[in-house]
Design a protein around this motif. Sequence first.
Motif, PDB file in Angstrom:
ATOM      1  N   LEU A   7      -8.973   6.974   0.302  1.00 44.61           N
ATOM      2  CA  LEU A   7      -7.867   6.044   0.486  1.00 44.61           C
ATOM      3  C   LEU A   7      -6.756   6.707   1.296  1.00 44.61           C
ATOM      4  CD1 LEU A   7      -7.634   4.577  -3.118  1.00 44.61           C
ATOM      5  CD2 LEU A   7      -8.532   3.406  -1.096  1.00 44.61           C
ATOM      6  N   SER A   8      -6.005   5.920   2.002  1.00 41.10           N
ATOM      7  CA  SER A   8      -4.887   6.475   2.776  1.00 41.10           C
ATOM      8  C   SER A   8      -3.805   6.990   1.836  1.00 41.10           C
ATOM      9  CB  SER A   8      -4.301   5.394   3.685  1.00 41.10           C
ATOM     10  OG  SER A   8      -3.626   4.417   2.912  1.00 41.10           O
ATOM     11  N   PRO A   9      -3.006   7.941   2.278  1.00 37.46           N
ATOM     12  CA  PRO A   9      -1.893   8.412   1.443  1.00 37.46           C
ATOM     13  C   PRO A   9      -0.964   7.279   1.015  1.00 37.46           C
ATOM     14  CG  PRO A   9      -2.238   9.900   3.287  1.00 37.46           C
ATOM     15  CD  PRO A   9      -3.115   8.714   3.538  1.00 37.46           C
ATOM     16  N   GLU A  10      -0.769   6.298   1.896  1.00 31.09           N
ATOM     17  CA  GLU A  10       0.116   5.190   1.556  1.00 31.09           C
ATOM     18  C   GLU A  10      -0.440   4.366   0.399  1.00 31.09           C
ATOM     19  OE1 GLU A  10       0.791   6.678   5.521  1.00 31.09           O
ATOM     20  OE2 GLU A  10      -1.030   5.865   4.599  1.00 31.09           O
ATOM     21  N   VAL A  11      -1.751   4.111   0.427  1.00 31.11           N
ATOM     22  CA  VAL A  11      -2.369   3.347  -0.659  1.00 31.11           C
ATOM     23  C   VAL A  11      -2.364   4.160  -1.947  1.00 31.11           C
ATOM     24  CG1 VAL A  11      -4.523   2.319  -1.475  1.00 31.11           C
ATOM     25  CG2 VAL A  11      -3.761   1.911   0.867  1.00 31.11           C
ATOM     26  N   LYS A  12      -2.660   5.451  -1.854  1.00 28.11           N
ATOM     27  CA  LYS A  12      -2.617   6.286  -3.058  1.00 28.11           C
ATOM     28  C   LYS A  12      -1.230   6.263  -3.701  1.00 28.11           C
ATOM     29  CE  LYS A  12      -6.288   9.554  -1.817  1.00 28.11           C
ATOM     30  NZ  LYS A  12      -6.617  10.943  -1.446  1.00 28.11           N
ATOM     31  N   ASP A  13      -0.194   6.313  -2.876  1.00 25.37           N
ATOM     32  CA  ASP A  13       1.156   6.270  -3.418  1.00 25.37           C
ATOM     33  C   ASP A  13       1.420   4.962  -4.162  1.00 25.37           C
ATOM     34  OD1 ASP A  13       1.781   8.774  -2.466  1.00 25.37           O
ATOM     35  OD2 ASP A  13       2.813   8.045  -0.666  1.00 25.37           O
ATOM     36  N   ARG A  24      -8.020  -6.654  -2.935  1.00 30.85           N
ATOM     37  CA  ARG A  24      -9.038  -6.937  -1.921  1.00 30.85           C
ATOM     38  C   ARG A  24      -9.460  -5.647  -1.218  1.00 30.85           C
ATOM     39  NH1 ARG A  24      -6.194 -10.313   1.073  1.00 30.85           N
ATOM     40  NH2 ARG A  24      -6.721 -12.007  -0.351  1.00 30.85           N
ATOM     41  N   HIS A  25      -8.488  -4.838  -0.896  1.00 25.84           N
ATOM     42  CA  HIS A  25      -8.780  -3.570  -0.234  1.00 25.84           C
ATOM     43  C   HIS A  25      -9.477  -2.600  -1.189  1.00 25.84           C
ATOM     44  CE1 HIS A  25      -8.316  -0.174   2.458  1.00 25.84           C
ATOM     45  NE2 HIS A  25      -7.678   0.499   1.513  1.00 25.84           N
ATOM     46  N   LEU A  26      -9.023  -2.525  -2.424  1.00 24.91           N
ATOM     47  CA  LEU A  26      -9.550  -1.530  -3.359  1.00 24.91           C
ATOM     48  C   LEU A  26     -10.984  -1.844  -3.785  1.00 24.91           C
ATOM     49  CD1 LEU A  26      -6.415  -0.963  -5.614  1.00 24.91           C
ATOM     50  CD2 LEU A  26      -7.198   0.432  -3.679  1.00 24.91           C
ATOM     51  N   VAL A  27     -11.259  -3.091  -4.172  1.00 26.01           N
ATOM     52  CA  VAL A  27     -12.599  -3.399  -4.680  1.00 26.01           C
ATOM     53  C   VAL A  27     -13.656  -3.271  -3.592  1.00 26.01           C
ATOM     54  CG1 VAL A  27     -11.704  -4.895  -6.499  1.00 26.01           C
ATOM     55  CG2 VAL A  27     -12.419  -5.909  -4.325  1.00 26.01           C
ATOM     56  N   GLN A  28     -13.261  -3.444  -2.344  1.00 24.26           N
ATOM     57  CA  GLN A  28     -14.237  -3.347  -1.261  1.00 24.26           C
ATOM     58  C   GLN A  28     -14.632  -1.905  -0.939  1.00 24.26           C
ATOM     59  OE1 GLN A  28     -15.946  -5.616   0.696  1.00 24.26           O
ATOM     60  NE2 GLN A  28     -15.350  -7.148  -0.804  1.00 24.26           N
ATOM     61  N   GLN A  29     -13.945  -0.922  -1.501  1.00 26.10           N
ATOM     62  CA  GLN A  29     -14.314   0.464  -1.230  1.00 26.10           C
ATOM     63  C   GLN A  29     -15.729   0.781  -1.712  1.00 26.10           C
ATOM     64  OE1 GLN A  29     -12.321   2.330   0.712  1.00 26.10           O
ATOM     65  NE2 GLN A  29     -11.082   0.471   0.744  1.00 26.10           N
ATOM     66  N   ALA A  88     -13.359   8.336   9.866  1.00 28.72           N
ATOM     67  CA  ALA A  88     -14.214   9.318   9.209  1.00 28.72           C
ATOM     68  C   ALA A  88     -13.868   9.417   7.735  1.00 28.72           C
ATOM     69  CB  ALA A  88     -14.052  10.680   9.881  1.00 28.72           C
ATOM     70  N   ARG A  89     -14.830   9.925   6.950  1.00 31.19           N
ATOM     71  CA  ARG A  89     -14.633   9.980   5.507  1.00 31.19           C
ATOM     72  C   ARG A  89     -14.926  11.372   4.974  1.00 31.19           C
ATOM     73  NH1 ARG A  89     -16.667   4.880   6.724  1.00 31.19           N
ATOM     74  NH2 ARG A  89     -15.264   3.228   6.042  1.00 31.19           N
ATOM     75  N   GLU A  90     -14.148  11.761   3.967  1.00 29.30           N
ATOM     76  CA  GLU A  90     -14.385  13.015   3.262  1.00 29.30           C
ATOM     77  C   GLU A  90     -15.413  12.748   2.168  1.00 29.30           C
ATOM     78  OE1 GLU A  90     -12.048  16.034   0.171  1.00 29.30           O
ATOM     79  OE2 GLU A  90     -10.995  14.359   1.129  1.00 29.30           O
ATOM     80  N   LEU A  91     -16.492  13.554   2.137  1.00 24.35           N
ATOM     81  CA  LEU A  91     -17.554  13.362   1.158  1.00 24.35           C
ATOM     82  C   LEU A  91     -17.683  14.632   0.330  1.00 24.35           C
ATOM     83  CD1 LEU A  91     -20.140  11.504   3.412  1.00 24.35           C
ATOM     84  CD2 LEU A  91     -18.519  10.514   1.781  1.00 24.35           C
TER      85      LEU A  91
END
Length: 313
Positions: free
Chosen positions: A178-184, A257-262, A27-30
């Motif tokens: 983004l997940s907390p891990e990716v944000k970190d 790869r993960h970031l640009v695909q968002q 799910a996503r926060e909008l």
Amino acid sequence: MTVTIPQTDVPPLRAAHVPTGGIYEGARELRRLPEGLPARPYDFFELIPQARTIGAEIRGVDLARPLDPALREELNRALLEWKVLFFRAQHLTSEQQSGFARNWGELETNPLLARGSSADVVRFDKGAGATPTFENVWHADVTFRERPALGAVLQLREVPPFGGDTMWADMAAAYDNLSPEVKDRIDGATAVHDFIPGFARFYGPERLAPFQDAFPPVEHPVVRTHPETGRKLLFVNTSFTTRITGLAREESDQLLRHLVQQAHVPEYQVRFRWQAGDIAFWDNRATQHYAVNDYGTHRRVAERVAIAGDRPF
């Protein structure tokens, strides 16, 4: 991939390296507005939302007329809150289009694009026999500049009988989810932006080489703070971001790869079906866009005016 030039009097281009791929789930926060900012009505026009967090049609404003300060301020609030605004059937001259854009600052042009009917306008003329360019890729404009564009005002002069839509993605929503891990991993990180990957798809090396001195690679934050709203925005894109500073190539490619695909997530997007004379005005700091090349050999003519921006932080 390294692009080389056969002529001995032209220097070789820098490498053009862009990662691809990505996976989404859950799910996503909008959230459309900055946290704690309440929604307010608009007094000078009617606003029709086109998607949950991004995109609104503005009715009751004639862009050919000068904007008084109160109307300009309310349009700016709408732009910050909705990120891209649509105005139907405006049919502006190039001078009127430029005049409207100047309400948001100085104008700039991109020397790699075809000039329109005035010095401030670039023209995209697609049709039978034309080389397909600058379409079918998610990007923010000119992030290879030290100061990428604040925004752009695009008008369709001629539309195909079908297709030719443009899509925009909300990069605040992309960051939020983004997940907390990716944000970190990315908060405080920087990435390299280079014009060559975005343009090497369409132009030969002899066309690009002369611009390398004018547009050397630059570093921008991976997570940019919007200078007016304070929101955090994911600020990497497929066309121009080549690597994350300080990471090994494999690790950088995997993360990029993960970031640009968002931008590909449908919940973050709005799609606009053009009619001749329509205007789209978007915040280039907060969005990416994608011109859909699905109209075959039919003609599509657009003109764009860009507004100079500031250094991302």
